[in-house]
Write a protein that holds these residues in place. Structure first.
Motif, PDB file in Angstrom:
ATOM      1  N   THR A  91       0.805  -1.214   0.000  1.00 61.56           N
ATOM      2  CA  THR A  91       0.000   0.000   0.000  1.00 61.56           C
ATOM      3  C   THR A  91       0.843   1.271   0.000  1.00 61.56           C
ATOM      4  OG1 THR A  91      -1.795  -1.162   1.114  1.00 61.56           O
ATOM      5  CG2 THR A  91      -1.836   1.234   1.198  1.00 61.56           C
ATOM      6  N   PRO A  92       1.899   1.388   0.843  1.00 63.21           N
ATOM      7  CA  PRO A  92       2.743   2.578   0.738  1.00 63.21           C
ATOM      8  C   PRO A  92       3.332   2.771  -0.653  1.00 63.21           C
ATOM      9  CG  PRO A  92       3.182   1.459   2.800  1.00 63.21           C
ATOM     10  CD  PRO A  92       2.285   0.566   2.007  1.00 63.21           C
ATOM     11  N   ARG A  93       3.731   1.652  -1.300  1.00 60.22           N
ATOM     12  CA  ARG A  93       4.264   1.773  -2.666  1.00 60.22           C
ATOM     13  C   ARG A  93       3.181   2.219  -3.628  1.00 60.22           C
ATOM     14  NH1 ARG A  93       8.023  -3.719  -2.888  1.00 60.22           N
ATOM     15  NH2 ARG A  93       9.743  -2.898  -1.598  1.00 60.22           N
ATOM     16  N   LEU A  94       1.957   1.741  -3.423  1.00 62.08           N
ATOM     17  CA  LEU A  94       0.848   2.162  -4.282  1.00 62.08           C
ATOM     18  C   LEU A  94       0.563   3.647  -4.095  1.00 62.08           C
ATOM     19  CD1 LEU A  94      -1.355   1.393  -6.279  1.00 62.08           C
ATOM     20  CD2 LEU A  94      -2.822   0.779  -4.336  1.00 62.08           C
ATOM     21  N   LEU A  95       0.585   4.104  -2.832  1.00 60.75           N
ATOM     22  CA  LEU A  95       0.407   5.536  -2.577  1.00 60.75           C
ATOM     23  C   LEU A  95       1.496   6.358  -3.259  1.00 60.75           C
ATOM     24  CD1 LEU A  95      -0.588   5.643   1.209  1.00 60.75           C
ATOM     25  CD2 LEU A  95      -1.995   6.347  -0.726  1.00 60.75           C
ATOM     26  N   ALA A  96       2.733   5.891  -3.140  1.00 63.96           N
ATOM     27  CA  ALA A  96       3.839   6.603  -3.780  1.00 63.96           C
ATOM     28  C   ALA A  96       3.681   6.611  -5.292  1.00 63.96           C
ATOM     29  CB  ALA A  96       5.165   5.956  -3.390  1.00 63.96           C
ATOM     30  N   ALA A  97       3.189   5.505  -5.850  1.00 63.37           N
ATOM     31  CA  ALA A  97       3.006   5.414  -7.300  1.00 63.37           C
ATOM     32  C   ALA A  97       1.946   6.392  -7.803  1.00 63.37           C
ATOM     33  CB  ALA A  97       2.618   3.990  -7.689  1.00 63.37           C
ATOM     34  N   VAL A  98       1.020   6.782  -6.909  1.00 63.63           N
ATOM     35  CA  VAL A  98      -0.014   7.750  -7.285  1.00 63.63           C
ATOM     36  C   VAL A  98       0.427   9.174  -6.966  1.00 63.63           C
ATOM     37  CG1 VAL A  98      -2.364   8.533  -6.804  1.00 63.63           C
ATOM     38  CG2 VAL A  98      -1.887   6.088  -7.020  1.00 63.63           C
ATOM     39  N   LEU A  99       0.985   9.377  -5.774  1.00 62.10           N
ATOM     40  CA  LEU A  99       1.261  10.731  -5.310  1.00 62.10           C
ATOM     41  C   LEU A  99       2.492  11.353  -5.954  1.00 62.10           C
ATOM     42  CD1 LEU A  99       0.445  10.413  -1.504  1.00 62.10           C
ATOM     43  CD2 LEU A  99      -0.982  11.308  -3.338  1.00 62.10           C
ATOM     44  N   ILE A 100       3.531  10.554  -6.207  1.00 66.08           N
ATOM     45  CA  ILE A 100       4.731  11.129  -6.823  1.00 66.08           C
ATOM     46  C   ILE A 100       4.436  11.657  -8.227  1.00 66.08           C
ATOM     47  CG2 ILE A 100       7.039  10.597  -7.691  1.00 66.08           C
ATOM     48  CD1 ILE A 100       7.442   8.808  -5.260  1.00 66.08           C
ATOM     49  N   PRO A 101       3.779  10.868  -9.112  1.00 64.36           N
ATOM     50  CA  PRO A 101       3.410  11.445 -10.418  1.00 64.36           C
ATOM     51  C   PRO A 101       2.476  12.643 -10.293  1.00 64.36           C
ATOM     52  CG  PRO A 101       3.260   9.057 -10.486  1.00 64.36           C
ATOM     53  CD  PRO A 101       3.459   9.433  -9.053  1.00 64.36           C
ATOM     54  N   ALA A 102       1.560  12.614  -9.302  1.00 66.76           N
ATOM     55  CA  ALA A 102       0.655  13.747  -9.120  1.00 66.76           C
ATOM     56  C   ALA A 102       1.430  14.999  -8.714  1.00 66.76           C
ATOM     57  CB  ALA A 102      -0.398  13.410  -8.069  1.00 66.76           C
ATOM     58  N   ALA A 103       2.427  14.835  -7.830  1.00 60.34           N
ATOM     59  CA  ALA A 103       3.239  15.980  -7.411  1.00 60.34           C
ATOM     60  C   ALA A 103       4.058  16.528  -8.572  1.00 60.34           C
ATOM     61  CB  ALA A 103       4.151  15.572  -6.255  1.00 60.34           C
ATOM     62  N   VAL A 104       4.624  15.616  -9.375  1.00 58.74           N
ATOM     63  CA  VAL A 104       5.404  16.047 -10.545  1.00 58.74           C
ATOM     64  C   VAL A 104       4.505  16.766 -11.546  1.00 58.74           C
ATOM     65  CG1 VAL A 104       6.763  15.252 -12.513  1.00 58.74           C
ATOM     66  CG2 VAL A 104       7.150  14.254 -10.248  1.00 58.74           C
ATOM     67  N   ALA A 105       3.312  16.203 -11.781  1.00 55.57           N
ATOM     68  CA  ALA A 105       2.371  16.826 -12.715  1.00 55.57           C
ATOM     69  C   ALA A 105       1.948  18.206 -12.227  1.00 55.57           C
ATOM     70  CB  ALA A 105       1.141  15.931 -12.895  1.00 55.57           C
ATOM     71  N   THR A 106       1.767  18.344 -10.922  1.00 57.35           N
ATOM     72  CA  THR A 106       1.411  19.649 -10.357  1.00 57.35           C
ATOM     73  C   THR A 106       2.520  20.666 -10.584  1.00 57.35           C
ATOM     74  OG1 THR A 106       0.031  18.623  -8.646  1.00 57.35           O
ATOM     75  CG2 THR A 106       0.802  20.863  -8.233  1.00 57.35           C
ATOM     76  N   LEU A 107       3.768  20.252 -10.349  1.00 57.41           N
ATOM     77  CA  LEU A 107       4.901  21.152 -10.555  1.00 57.41           C
ATOM     78  C   LEU A 107       5.027  21.561 -12.016  1.00 57.41           C
ATOM     79  CD1 LEU A 107       7.388  22.591  -9.441  1.00 57.41           C
ATOM     80  CD2 LEU A 107       8.672  20.464  -9.759  1.00 57.41           C
ATOM     81  N   VAL A 108       4.907  20.593 -12.912  1.00 58.74           N
ATOM     82  CA  VAL A 108       5.010  20.888 -14.350  1.00 58.74           C
ATOM     83  C   VAL A 108       3.887  21.824 -14.780  1.00 58.74           C
ATOM     84  CG1 VAL A 108       4.876  19.886 -16.661  1.00 58.74           C
ATOM     85  CG2 VAL A 108       6.231  18.746 -14.881  1.00 58.74           C
ATOM     86  N   ALA A 109       2.653  21.553 -14.297  1.00 64.24           N
ATOM     87  CA  ALA A 109       1.520  22.400 -14.665  1.00 64.24           C
ATOM     88  C   ALA A 109       1.705  23.827 -14.152  1.00 64.24           C
ATOM     89  CB  ALA A 109       0.228  21.801 -14.112  1.00 64.24           C
ATOM     90  N   MET A 110       2.267  23.981 -12.955  1.00 61.46           N
ATOM     91  CA  MET A 110       2.518  25.328 -12.439  1.00 61.46           C
ATOM     92  C   MET A 110       3.531  26.071 -13.297  1.00 61.46           C
ATOM     93  SD  MET A 110       2.548  25.120  -8.252  1.00 61.46           S
ATOM     94  CE  MET A 110       2.707  26.904  -8.132  1.00 61.46           C
ATOM     95  N   ILE A 111       4.550  25.352 -13.751  1.00 61.80           N
ATOM     96  CA  ILE A 111       5.561  25.990 -14.611  1.00 61.80           C
ATOM     97  C   ILE A 111       4.938  26.414 -15.945  1.00 61.80           C
ATOM     98  CG2 ILE A 111       7.691  25.583 -15.899  1.00 61.80           C
ATOM     99  CD1 ILE A 111       8.549  23.705 -13.625  1.00 61.80           C
ATOM    100  N   VAL A 112       4.105  25.539 -16.516  1.00 63.23           N
ATOM    101  CA  VAL A 112       3.477  25.843 -17.808  1.00 63.23           C
ATOM    102  C   VAL A 112       2.482  26.995 -17.682  1.00 63.23           C
ATOM    103  CG1 VAL A 112       1.962  24.934 -19.613  1.00 63.23           C
ATOM    104  CG2 VAL A 112       3.802  23.507 -18.700  1.00 63.23           C
ATOM    105  N   LEU A 113       1.704  26.996 -16.593  1.00 59.06           N
ATOM    106  CA  LEU A 113       0.659  27.997 -16.417  1.00 59.06           C
ATOM    107  C   LEU A 113       1.147  29.266 -15.734  1.00 59.06           C
ATOM    108  CD1 LEU A 113      -2.232  25.657 -15.180  1.00 59.06           C
ATOM    109  CD2 LEU A 113      -2.013  26.681 -17.448  1.00 59.06           C
ATOM    110  N   TRP A 114       2.410  29.271 -15.307  1.00 63.60           N
ATOM    111  CA  TRP A 114       2.893  30.421 -14.537  1.00 63.60           C
ATOM    112  C   TRP A 114       2.684  31.714 -15.323  1.00 63.60           C
ATOM    113  CZ3 TRP A 114       4.176  30.200  -9.536  1.00 63.60           C
ATOM    114  CH2 TRP A 114       4.685  31.365  -8.952  1.00 63.60           C
TER     115      TRP A 114
END
Length: 380
Positions: free
Chosen positions: A12-35
């Motif tokens: 379960t921790p690995r599953l959480l990491a598999a969801v949250l890490i891409p979500a965090a990266v996507a959030t960072l990338v989206a902020m850079i694009v939309l800045w």
């Protein structure tokens, strides 16, 4: 020996990491694009220059003011005492904001009192709130204040300028809310499986809130322009999607209550897990139901408090109740409260299920093979 337990323990921790890490990266990338780039401010009409002053005397409908900053600094001038609804009430010794417009009214006074100075009391009030949080919360109080600073920074430096720059308000709100969620929850509560559960539950509930809001805005045929402020913004900033702005407000407004509920649920499961194996989900859900009952009331009262002048205006409306209740002004408030409530209620079973899965996988580790209860120092 312990190899047979390692896979379920970490699943379960690995599953959480598999969801949250891409979500965090996507959030960072989206902020850079939309800045946003440089957002041009709407030029204010040339009505005069701002000055500061102190009231030294009042005589009937006029007052004497000593100008302390701005045009005419160091001089005394006579001003009319403001009158009418919302006009500032003056007393001797008040620090006031002046508007200097010598040519506005031929033969009239060059200065006009437009407001009170509030910098001093505002600073003291904010300082008192900070000291109260630090005195009670100590280290957690400090991290919560840091999280609050991050929230304001993201709102003021990213969300508001990006919307003014013409980006999709819903997309900006979701990205900004996700950034606030990741930063604030991990900063305040630390990097742990329980914090990750709260983050995942909050993220899922935000997505649900956004989808419900979009669907009901379309179903109710709302335009996002219901009051004078909306109309003025739509007229002066024609590049803003007002329906999207309404939905963005719902998402951001729901975030503040969602993170409280999800963190509490994750912590409740963590506390119950060492003593409860069977019925853990049901026990945690009972806590969640009690918490969400008060949180729903908090959410609705927060919206009602912010819209109290509107509620009073509608209460004196002479139209039939059916027309008032289905008008766009009140329909927007109903939408905010109802969609926020549904997202809040959904966050409890989502977060509880994730937290229970983490707790059960941990109990499947090597220490669960020992007989007898877990020692107190091994509880997490």
């Amino acid at each position: 020996m312990s190899h047979t337990h390692e896979a379920p323990k970490a699943r379960t921790p690995r599953l959480l990491a598999a969801v949250l890490i891409p979500a965090a990266v996507a959030t960072l990338v989206a902020m850079i694009v939309l800045w946003p780039g440089h957002v041009k401010a709407t030029p204010a009409p040339a009505t005069g220059e701002r000055a500061l002053g102190t009231v030294t005397a009042i005589a009937g409908s006029t007052a004497t003011v000593r100008v302390t900053d701005g045009p005419g600094q160091g001089t005394e001038t006579t001003v009319d005492v403001p009158a009418g609804p919302g006009a500032p009430e003056l007393s001797s010794g008040d620090d006031v904001v002046l508007l200097y417009a010598p040519d506005a009214v031929p033969g009239g006074h060059p200065y006009t009192v437009v407001d009170h100075q509030r910098a001093g009391p505002t600073i003291w009030l904010a300082l008192a709130a900070v000291l109260a949080v630090l005195a009670f919360g100590r280290r957690l109080g400090l991290t919560s204040l840091a999280g609050l600073a991050v929230s304001f920074a993201i709102l003021l430096l990213f969300v508001v300028p990006a919307i003014l720059d013409g980006e999709n308000p819903l997309l900006v709100a979701v990205v900004g809310s996700a950034a606030i969620m990741f930063a604030v929850l991990y900063l305040t509560h630390g990097f742990s499986a329980h914090t990750s559960v709260a983050v995942a539950g909050t993220l899922a509930s935000l997505v649900l809130t956004g989808l419900l809001g979009a669907g009901f805005i379309a179903a109710l045929h709302l335009t996002g322009v219901a009051g004078d402020d909306d109309a003025f913004l739509a007229a002066t900033r024609g590049n803003i999607d007002m329906r999207g702005l309404l939905l963005a407000g719902i998402v951001i407004g729901a975030l503040g209550v969602l993170d409280d509920v999800t963190v509490t649920q994750a912590a409740a499961v963590a506390e119950l897990a060492p003593a409860t194996t069977d019925g853990l989900y049901r026990a945690a859900s009972r806590i969640g139901r009690a918490h969400v009952a008060s949180a729903v009331n908090t959410l609705v009262l927060a919206y009602a408090g912010a819209s109290l002048p509107l509620i009073l205006l509608l209460a004196t409306d002479g139209r039939p109740a059916g027309q008032v209740l289905t008008g766009e002004l009140l329909a927007q408030e109903v939408l905010r409260s109802a969609v926020g409530t549904i997202g809040l209620v959904a966050s409890v079973p989502i977060t509880t299920a994730l937290a229970v899965a983490v707790a059960r996988n941990r109990s499947a580790g090597p220490r669960s093979s020992r007989r007898g209860p877990l020692p107190r120092h091994s509880r997490t």
